[in-house]
Design a protein around this motif. Structure first.
Motif: not given
Length: 526
Positions: A481-496
């Protein structure tokens, strides 16, 4: 063909130039990707960040043994002299609100370089200017400069080990040991220095010399923040004539948006993120009690047990021993946590995620803390041999370190790229509250005595025991449910780059950036 809407922008950037844009990502086995660095390089980086943290916190407690000399030198009372310790710890809390988000904007390396220059400069002012107001003021500024090493460390661990929970736990353990044992070793040196000098400022000068000695090691640190590495790579390619950008560069924001997204983020995390809140509460209490002991130990051992002044620092080694036990047993307890279930807490029909599985280690530490405090409190009187309260430092040191690194590793794994913001939120809450403990220590001990004064904190720690059990049971839902955790996961996915990408060895992903109706859309090329 799919589309991905990007935010509007008022700044110049690649999205204002329609046409083909190449997005830089990490390749498989990319030597510049911190996640793919060799184990040796990662361990060296962890060692450097741990040394920085040790030096940063060393300066906080080394001041305490010189308080009596400072009282005599400047004719001030105990409250004023204790303020020097309080101001340093308060600086730990204020500065991360800037250096934490700054490390997520500019990378981890630049904050280290800037902060160390400030650390040396402010330490010199407090060590050689013989004015109590100036000393207290620059103790605060020195704490602010030192805070960068404490706050950036968890972010570095997340950069290196975001895909390896076990390795992150080991790295965080080493970092936590250095961050927490630094004050204990500082008092060991501080009491000897204060006993053999007539000027309380010498304890501050030792801190200055230590910071200068560590300074060359700062230049050995290599950047670990992936967005910054990709941004520099894209810049090199643009200089070669290619229209290449890192993915996050396409999302240019106004100054207000940057402030909201980075500077305000630690506040929003401490307000809206239960994981950050629970971790901050436990770490704050243990951290505050540690600094309370810097004022209480001289009362218990020098005044009540007659230990010579210069040897009082040796008694803090029991706390350090407990910290060593915590570090040495971490690997075994992690493996044990993967086999042992917590009755009535873990869901029977579900496999507990690795994050919560490893968090079970902290339950033992949370139980050890009140035990150690009750032990210390009721053996602190002169009627008991001095070894009894001294030995109570072992379970306290174990609990202090295990609580710190377990919750730090849990939040770092949860928020990954935002780990520095999570650490900033934690550090702010922890340091602001803990900074009060040295000031109230003498009042609490004078009013309640060492027995009931420490017992109060033992009961407080007892009341917090449900927190780790709640995280183990409901942690997966809280993270989802964490918005910050979800945003961080999405950023990592875009970088790799993944195996589903069309060109598995390309260093760039071509896309079309088109302006339509004042909105930006990113169109992958087919």
């Amino acid at each position: 063909m799919s589309t991905l809407p990007l935010p509007r922008t008022e700044h110049k950037g690649p999205q204002e130039v329609p046409g083909e844009v190449e997005i830089v990502v990490f390749e498989p086995n990319d030597p510049e990707d911190p996640l793919q660095w060799s184990s040796r390089k990662k361990r060296c980086t962890v060692a450097l960040t741990s040394v920085y943290a040790f030096c940063a916190v060393f300066g906080s407690a080394v001041y305490a043994p010189g308080e009596e000399q400072i009282r005599e030198k400047f004719s001030v009372n105990a409250t004023v002299s204790s303020t020097g310790l309080t101001m340093y710890v308060l600086g730990f809390g204020i500065a991360p609100l800037i250096c934490g988000p700054f490390s997520e904007l500019s990378g981890r390396k630049l904050p280290y370089h800037i902060s160390w220059v400030l650390l040396v400069a402010t330490s010199a002012c407090s060590a050689f200017i013989e004015n109590i107001v100036v000393i207290l003021l620059f103790r605060f500024f020195t704490g602010c400069a030192a805070a960068c090493a404490l706050n950036t460390g968890p972010g570095v661990m997340a950069d290196l080990y975001a895909d390896d929970m076990h390795a992150m736990g080991l790295a965080t353990t080493m970092f936590a040991f250095c961050a927490l044992s630094g004050p204990c070793f500082a008092t060991l040196f501080g009491f000897f220095i204060a006993a053999h000098t007539n000027d309380g400022l010498w304890v501050l000068r030792v801190q200055l010399f230590f910071a200068i000695g560590v300074w060359p090691l700062v230049f050995l640190f290599q950047e670990t923040y992936s967005p910054t590495i990709l941004e520099k790579r894209a810049k090199r390619l643009r200089q070669a004539g290619r229209n290449t950008w890192a993915a996050h560069e396409l999302h240019h924001k106004s100054i207000a948006q940057v402030l909201k997204g980075h500077v305000v983020r630690p506040f929003t995390m401490i307000i809206y993120e239960p994981i950050v809140q629970g971790a901050a509460i436990w770490i704050t209490v243990t951290y505050g009690i540690l600094y309370f002991f810097f004022e209480a130990y001289p009362v218990v051992f020098i005044q009540q047990h007659g230990i010579p002044f210069q040897f009082c620092g040796l008694l803090f080694l029991s706390i350090s021993l407990g910290m060593v036990v915590s570090v040495a047993s971490f690997g075994y307890l992690v493996r044990l946590s993967e086999r042992v279930r917590v009755p009535l807490v873990e869901p029977k029909a579900e496999i507990l995620p690795m994050e919560e599985t490893h968090l079970k280690v902290v339950i033992i530490a949370c139980l050890c803390l009140p035990v150690s405090l009750f032990w210390f409190a009721w053996t602190s009187g002169p009627e008991t041999h001095w070894m009894a309260p001294a030995l109570a430092g072992i379970p306290f040191g174990y609990a202090n370190t295990a609580i710190f690194f377990s919750f730090t590793a849990y939040t770092s794994r949860t928020y990954s790229l935002y780990a520095s913001s999570a650490a900033a939120a934690n550090t702010f809450f922890r340091s602001v509250v803990a900074s009060i403990f040295p000031i109230i220590a003498h009042s609490v001990i004078d009013a309640l005595g060492t027995k009931w004064g420490v017992t109060v904190f033992a009961f407080i720690s007892l009341g917090m025991i449900p927190i780790p059990f709640i995280f183990v049971r409901f942690g997966p839902a809280l993270r989802a449910r964490s918005r910050h955790a979800r945003e961080a996961r999405e950023m990592i996915a875009r970088m790799h780059k993944t195996d589903d990408d069309e060109d598995k060895r390309s260093t760039v992903l071509p896309v079309e950036v088109v302006i339509a109706d004042k909105d930006i859309v990113e169109v992958p090329r087919t």
